[in-house]
Design an enzyme around this catalytic site. Structure first.
Site, short mmCIF file in Angstrom:
data_model
loop_
_atom_site.label_atom_id
_atom_site.label_comp_id
_atom_site.label_asym_id
_atom_site.label_seq_id
_atom_site.Cartn_x
_atom_site.Cartn_y
_atom_site.Cartn_z
N GLN C 195 0.54 -1.37 0.04
CA GLN C 195 0.08 0.28 0.33
C GLN C 195 0.85 0.72 -0.21
O GLN C 195 0.53 2.78 0.03
CB GLN C 195 -0.99 0.04 1.16
N CYS C 341 -20.48 -7.80 5.87
CA CYS C 341 -21.50 -7.89 5.22
C CYS C 341 -20.81 -7.96 4.66
O CYS C 341 -20.98 -7.42 2.68
CB CYS C 341 -23.21 -6.99 4.82
C1 LIG Z 1 -0.94 -4.53 1.98
C2 LIG Z 1 -1.93 -5.65 1.39
N1 LIG Z 1 -0.58 -6.42 1.14
C3 LIG Z 1 -0.83 -6.96 0.42
C4 LIG Z 1 -1.76 -6.91 -0.85
C5 LIG Z 1 -1.58 -8.09 -2.14
O1 LIG Z 1 -1.57 -7.92 -3.09
P1 LIG Z 1 -1.55 -8.38 -4.42
O2 LIG Z 1 -2.71 -7.68 -4.71
O3 LIG Z 1 -0.57 -7.47 -5.07
O4 LIG Z 1 -1.65 -9.90 -4.35
C6 LIG Z 1 -2.61 -6.09 -0.50
C7 LIG Z 1 -3.76 -6.03 -1.54
O5 LIG Z 1 -4.46 -6.65 -2.18
C8 LIG Z 1 -2.29 -4.84 0.39
O6 LIG Z 1 -3.13 -4.36 0.77
#
Ligand SMILES: Cc1ncc(COP(=O)(O)O)c(C=O)c1O
Ligand SMILES: Cc1ncc(COP(=O)(O)O)c(C=O)c1O
Lengths: 419, 138, 419, 138
Positions: C195, C341
């Site tokens: 993020q 939900c």
């Molecule tokens: C903090 C965090 N880590 C890992 C992921 C997973 O990444 P990816 O969507 O590339 O599998 C996300 C997003 O879904 C995320 O927000």
């Protein structure tokens, strides 16, 4: 004198360079790209976003693609787990089954000619999870003996993994017989079908396998996406290798590659419709290439079974020629070689050597991978060019001098067979 | 990535391989010809190098090779043949393997190809010298 | 009476629906797509095809993208391992380090508010490899206490994994301090930076982490591609989870997703250049949204630290409102919610609950994810629409009736804080 | 995939939720009003349903709900209110949870929302009947 004297007319009918390496990857079909573009544009949602239309649109597209892929291999949608490619699918199948197999000792059966994406995970579970691995040999055609497989199965066998079609020599293993033998002993069967699916009809039901790996980019789909077929009935227990969020029935987490999956689905749908016609056309061109090479050159040998073979594969050893040198001379034709120089390792093709061939024959092997895009003019151009390069390289070879004559069959035969 | 470096195409060595000018052979029995042969047993490559020396000046008038091996081996042999042509035999071995490897930008894993060509050259020079010395002695 | 009476003028300035869910995924930047298209077209080669121009072209593009991604996070090219996304990167980091850690007992430290892509692999190694896991709690701001981390480290600790920024509440953990504490004890540090990277400046050198997960689709790049940064000096030992062919320095095999990687590179390059400007703009709009919501509504509460926060994140609980109902009413605004939900589980946001909030406050939470595409008009539209929906849903709520009045602060405060 | 089914948007229930017509309340103390309340403790949802009954005919003249919960809970309450309006009190409970769940195409995980609305209805009917019977007795 330059290595290869230019000739006049032969480049007129074809666009250069010619791509004849479809085992490595295939061109993305423009119709597949068209299907993907909306998902590389306005429909960019995350398929797991369940609270707004961006997400629903993505999820619907994934559903549709899942159905298309399932249909191509005779599976149900709920049996398709999307992955990043067949390498991941193989790892999930092998490591997943072994990790879920609580009992020790543990054993798995595979074949010496498998792709590294099977061999390496097998080695990993052998080294790190103490799982014994039997690697079956193949005959001079590249085929395993189902009886040998049956004999290899022990009460501890957790999995049998045999590829549907080989990536170098195109040899198709008798998967239905293999699966029957394994299932009779209650052992689940995985097949690496990366080279087969989309190119020849593959029906997981008819084959009777439990797990099958598929890759989109081998069938004019996009890179970075594949699938593992996981049979629902008598489902093999599987521990995921990628956890986190529980996507794909909990077997493979991670944000779905929506455009890639859509492209995979489209490629599968195209293959479903067009395969019958293209298989015949490709096989005819492949046979034409083989006939031309044989008629123009002595000392050429087909690697792998003539009949149990993918229609688009031709793998030939050219006596007294190093494959990498041949490839380098073929500057406007993209093919690949079993030569060590062409690979990351120091050893020429283990697949060709597994046929009982010498290292020399292995290093002299060249893989031609045709596709539904290949034209007759391309075949003729390639055959001519290869023939001329081979003759020139033989001319250059001190070995040919030193034995008798590169064109002379007995010496060549000896060389090829390792006498 | 490292993988890239083993690619031959478009590189200096591929160029030399495709344009090889010194392929061929000379009668090994000729008095003014020295013939050398070297093998890289681990790889299976074989290179034969021949030099034709002007007995009066000791200048290498021509050099020819035959090679079985990958494009790097062939390019190395051709470059060695090229570089020794016109040189005095006495200084021919100053065309080192490192010089050849560097000129062809050989990847590390292919350095042995330059060494192979150099070994063949050394053998060819020795062959010629043996012949010459034998001639002088008799 | 319909839930939300239509108003006149408010949709004039904006294109509907409005996307404000950039934590889930982001729109592919058209410039990124342009960079990808040649690799979805004529440059379709396999980057591992080392014997022809199709392959070289692909390999060159991958090299360039690797450099671009490395540059964005202050790494070297040789420290970037391409994966299918941050989920895979997290799995590789966590399972890879634990599998390589021979000594038992084995221990790892993480945080309760991590993404499932960290929590689930941690649980996996806990359940299947007998690795003890400490999950640190957070304070009411969502921050961990580095002292607590230090105290949690034991001689058996193999890894510390703390996210750079949270996907729900946008809270940024003090990674530099965490890494310093862990490294002082000789423990390698992983950070899930999915993020954070591309949205705020992240320099792996300054942070001092050993491993960092990145995802392309969170920064206007394509889905299905990500990276794991693996520090070269004092490199953490890592067992790959996907074997087969030895791509990516042996840490991640499989045919490279060339178009995806090219797009990832381009997205990284754009972020490198444009981040400074966009960060300020996005933060300003985010603050505007917050001010408007606060001025129009009672009973709104910010979830997570006000200051240690991603510029584009706003996470708010609206008293007496179910987040999913709010989202469904917001039919032309895409946001997400911590409501059960809205998620796959039956429990409202564990992240918001970890702040000490009640289940009610967690289910009342709404996550707004702005991006560099967000406009002021969109913010104003969203604020107005959310305010009206919240008021209407409170009107509908028997709880608001039954306490005193949805607008009345004491009752709302009590509700929000769980009194 | 199963995940998709939990999405509310565009579905029958989302439609009903957005167009809810029976939100509101009536004086709970009124003689002709029955008030019912139900909770789903595991989920935290609360639904209140009120019916106004014509004492002469026993017909439900109006029904109002208030609900705290997700869109499915609100849609369920609204649909129950809608379906009982104009019915005889005696047959009001024929509007079952299953009927509501099916009409709104609720995903399995949200079926409890229909049950919640039904429970509130049952309580409202019981409340009205208690009041009425008390009146008759006195
Ligand atoms: C903090 C965090 N880590 C890992 C992921 C997973 O990444 P990816 O969507 O590339 O599998 C996300 C997003 O879904 C995320 O927000
Ligand atoms: C037989 C076989 N298995 C597995 C793979 C790996 O598939 P992918 O390229 O999708 O990782 C390939 C292709 O490289 C293959 O030919």
């Amino acid at each position: 004198m330059p290595l290869l004297p230019a000739t006049g007319a032969d480049s007129i009918m074809v666009t250069l360079p010619i791509y004849m390496d479809s085992h490595a990857t295939t061109r993305l079909d423009p119709r597949v790209l068209d299907a993907m573009l909306p998902y590389l544009g306005e429909h960019f949602g995350n398929a797991s976003s369940r609270t707004h239309p961006f997400g629903w649109k993505a999820a619907e597209a994934v559903d549709a693609a899942r159905h298309q892929v399932a249909e191509l291999i005779g599976a149900r949608s709920s049996e398709i787990v999307f992955t990043s490619g067949a390498t991941e699918s193989n790892n999930l199948a092998i490591k997943g089954v072994i990790a879920a197999h609580d009992a020790r000792p543990c054993h798995l059966v595979t074949v010496v000619t498998e792709h590294h994406a099977v061999l390496d995970p097998c080695q990993r579970v052998e080294a790190e999870q103490g799982c014994a691995v039997t690697r079956l040999g193949v005959d001079s055609d590249g085929l395993i003996d189902p009886n040998e497989l049956t004999a290899a199965i022990t009460p501890h066998t957790a999995l049998v993994s045999v590829m549907a079609a080989n990536n170098e020599i195109g040899v198709r293993q008798p998967i239905a017989a293999i699966a029957e033998a394994a299932r009779a002993r209650g052992v689940p069967v995985h097949t690496d079908a990366a080279q087969a699916v989309g190119r020849v009809p593959i029906d997981v039901g008819a084959l009777g396998v439990d797990l099958a790996s598929v890759s989109a980019h081998k069938m004019h789909g996009p890179k970075g996406v594949g699938a593992l077929y996981v049979r629902r009935s008598r489902r093999a227990k599987l521990v995921p290798i990628i956890d986190g969020g529980g996507h794909e029935y909990g077997l493979r987490s991670g944000t779905l590659n929506v455009p890639g999956i859509v492209g995979f689905g489209k490629a599968a749908a195209l293959a479903s419709v067009e395969m019958d016609a293209t298989v015949r056309q490709i096989a005819r061109l492949r046979d034409r290439l083989w006939e031309q090479l044989r008629s123009r050159l002595h000392g050429v040998q087909l690697n792998g079974s003539r009949t149990h073979r993918l229609p688009h594969n031709l793998n030939v050893s050219f006596a007294h020629v190093d494959g990498q040198a041949l490839l380098t001379a073929l500057d406007d034709v993209a093919v690949s070689s079993g030569s060590a120089c062409a690979s990351a390792t120091d050893e020429p093709s283990y697949v060709v050597q597994a046929l009982g061939a010498t290292r020399e024959r292995a290093r002299a092997s060249v893989r031609f991978g045709l596709s539904r895009e290949t034209t007759e003019a391309e075949v003729d151009y390639v055959a001519d060019k290869v023939a001329r390069v081979v003759m020139r390289l033989r001319d250059l070879s001190p070995l040919a001098d030193e034995s008798t004559d590169a064109g002379c069959d007995p010496a060549v035969e000896e060389w090829l067979t390792g006498g | 990535m490292a993988e890239r470096t083993a690619a031959a195409g478009g590189s200096a060595s591929a160029e030399r391989f495709r344009e090889a000018r010194h392929a061929g052979s000379m009668p090994a029995g000729a008095e003014d010809v020295g013939t050398g042969r070297a093998e890289a047993p681990r790889h299976g490559d074989v290179t034969r190098l021949q030099v034709r020396v002007d007995p009066g000046t000791g200048i290498i008038r021509d050099a020819r090779f035959k090679a079985f091996g990958c494009s790097f081996a062939i390019a190395s042999a051709d470059l060695v043949a090229d570089r020794v042509t016109g040189r005095a035999l006495a200084s021919a071995l100053e065309v080192t393997a490192d010089e050849v490897g560097a000129a062809l930008e050989l990847p590390a894993a292919k350095w042995y190809c330059a060494e192979l060509a150099y070994d063949a050259l050394r053998a060819a020079v020795a062959d010629y010298e043996t012949k010459r010395d034998a001639q002088i002695e008799t």
